[in-house]
Design a protein around this motif. Structure first.
Motif, short mmCIF file in Angstrom:
data_model
loop_
_atom_site.label_atom_id
_atom_site.label_comp_id
_atom_site.label_asym_id
_atom_site.label_seq_id
_atom_site.Cartn_x
_atom_site.Cartn_y
_atom_site.Cartn_z
N LYS A 1 0.83 -1.21 0.00
CA LYS A 1 0.00 0.00 0.00
C LYS A 1 0.86 1.26 0.00
O LYS A 1 0.53 2.25 -0.65
CB LYS A 1 -0.95 -0.02 1.20
N ASP A 2 1.99 1.21 0.72
CA ASP A 2 2.93 2.33 0.67
C ASP A 2 3.51 2.47 -0.73
O ASP A 2 3.66 3.58 -1.25
CB ASP A 2 4.06 2.12 1.67
N ALA A 3 3.84 1.34 -1.35
CA ALA A 3 4.39 1.36 -2.71
C ALA A 3 3.37 1.93 -3.69
O ALA A 3 3.71 2.67 -4.61
CB ALA A 3 4.79 -0.05 -3.13
N ALA B 1 1.54 11.49 1.54
CA ALA B 1 0.82 10.58 2.45
C ALA B 1 1.81 9.71 3.23
O ALA B 1 1.59 9.42 4.41
CB ALA B 1 -0.12 9.70 1.64
N ILE B 2 2.91 9.31 2.60
CA ILE B 2 3.92 8.50 3.28
C ILE B 2 4.67 9.34 4.31
O ILE B 2 4.92 8.89 5.43
CB ILE B 2 4.90 7.90 2.25
N THR B 3 5.00 10.57 3.94
CA THR B 3 5.67 11.47 4.87
C THR B 3 4.80 11.73 6.10
O THR B 3 5.28 11.74 7.23
CB THR B 3 6.01 12.80 4.18
N ALA C 1 6.40 10.48 9.28
CA ALA C 1 7.16 11.68 9.67
C ALA C 1 8.61 11.59 9.22
O ALA C 1 9.55 11.91 9.94
CB ALA C 1 7.09 11.90 11.19
N VAL C 2 8.78 11.11 7.99
CA VAL C 2 10.11 10.99 7.40
C VAL C 2 9.98 11.17 5.89
O VAL C 2 8.88 10.98 5.34
CB VAL C 2 10.74 9.61 7.73
N ASN C 3 11.04 11.60 5.24
CA ASN C 3 11.02 11.79 3.80
C ASN C 3 10.54 10.52 3.10
O ASN C 3 10.96 9.42 3.44
CB ASN C 3 12.43 12.16 3.31
N THR D 1 14.15 2.43 2.79
CA THR D 1 14.29 1.58 3.99
C THR D 1 13.46 0.31 3.84
O THR D 1 13.90 -0.77 4.23
CB THR D 1 13.87 2.36 5.25
N TRP D 2 12.25 0.43 3.28
CA TRP D 2 11.45 -0.77 2.99
C TRP D 2 12.23 -1.70 2.06
O TRP D 2 12.25 -2.92 2.26
CB TRP D 2 10.13 -0.39 2.34
N TYR D 3 12.84 -1.13 1.05
CA TYR D 3 13.60 -1.93 0.09
C TYR D 3 14.77 -2.65 0.78
O TYR D 3 14.99 -3.85 0.56
CB TYR D 3 14.13 -1.03 -1.03
#
Length: 233
Positions: A122-124, A134-136, A140-142, A149-151
Motif C-alpha cells: 500500500k505504501d508502494a 501521504a507517506i511522509t 514523519a520521514v522523507n 528503507t522498505w527496500y
C-alpha cells in the motif's frame, strides 16, 4: 560519378550539420514537466520513463497474491546497513502494527506475514501514484527515505528467509521488493503515459534515432571516399 572534392564536400556538410544538431540536443531547448527547459537527452529520458511506467504496474496483482498469507505468523531477523537504518525500519514496522525489536543494526520482527506485505504494498502504491506526502505524513520521514528503507529491509529479509530455508516466503518477499517497492521508488514523480496516446512522438523519436545514426555514417563514408579510402561491404 562524383569527384573527390564533391564527396569531401558532402562528407563535411553532413558531419558539420550532424554536430550542429548534437550541440542543439545538449542545450536546454525542450520543455520540462516541472517547468523550465531541459536538454534533449533529459527530455527523451523522461518521455520513455513515462511510457514504461504505464506498463510497469504490478502492485494490484501482488496485493491479490499476498492476501492468502493473511494471518500467517512469521518471524525474521534483518541486518541493516547502519543503526539509523535499523531504527527507521523498526519504526516502519511498528507503525503498521508489526512488532519489531531493534538492536544496533539488527531488526527482529514477528507477526502477520500477510499484513506486513500488504502494508508495504500500500505504501508502494502511494509512491507509485506520486502521493509521497501521504507517506511522509504517516511516518514523519522523507518519502524516498521511507521507501528505500522498505527496500533494504526486504532485501535483508529475503536473505534471512532463504538462509533458514523458508523459500516460499522468501520468494513472496522478493516479488514484493522487485515488482512493487523498487519500481515505485524508481518511478516516483514520473507521470505515466500510454504508448497509444504518445504514438506520434514515439515513432518520431525512434525514426530520428535511425536517421541521425545514418547521418553520421554517411558523413564519414563520403569523407573517406573523397580521400581515396574505399569502404567494402
Amino acid at each position: 560519378m562524383a569527384s573527390s572534392a564533391q564527396l569531401k564536400a558532402r562528407g563535411y556538410l553532413l558531419l558539420a550539420s550532424f554536430f550542429a544538431v548534437l550541440v542543439a540536443i545538449f542545450m536546454p531547448l525542450f520543455p520540462s514537466v516541472h517547468g523550465g527547459k531541459v536538454n534533449g537527452l533529459d527530455y527523451l529520458d523522461n518521455f520513455f520513463n513515462e511510457l514504461s511506467k504505464g506498463s510497469a504496474y504490478y502492485i494490484d496483482k501482488q496485493l491479490e497474491k499476498v492476501a492468502k498469507y493473511a494471518g500467517q505468523e512469521f518471524s525474521t531477523s534483518m541486518k541493516m546497513k547502519s543503526a539509523d537504518d535499523a531504527a527507521l525500519a523498526g519504526k516502519l514496522f511498528t507503525t503498521n502494527g508489526i512488532p519489531a525489536q531493534v538492536e544496533d543494526t539488527l531488526v527482529k520482527v514477528n507477526g502477520d506475514f500477510g499484513a506486513m506485505l500488504t502494508a508495504m504494498l500500500k505504501d508502494a502504491d502511494l509512491m507509485y501514484n506520486n502521493d509521497g506526502a501521504a507517506i511522509t505524513a504517516k511516518y514523519a520521514v522523507n518519502e524516498r527515505k521511507a521507501m528505500l528503507t522498505w527496500y533494504q529491509a526486504l532485501t535483508a529479509m529475503e536473505k534471512d528467509l532463504t538462509k533458514t530455508e523458508k523459500f516460499e516466503q522468501a520468494q513472496v518477499v522478493k516479488a514484493t521488493m522487485t515488482k512493487a517497492v523498487e519500481p515505485a521508488y524508481n518511478y516516483y514523480k514520473v507521470e505515466a503515459k500510454s504508448v497509444k496516446a504518445e504514438m506520434v512522438l514515439l515513432i518520431a523519436s525512434l525514426a530520428f534515432y535511425v536517421i541521425y545514426t545514418m547521418w553520421y555514417g554517411f558523413g564519414l563514408l563520403y569523407l573517406f571516399e573523397g580521400a581515396g579510402i574505399k569502404l567494402e561491404h
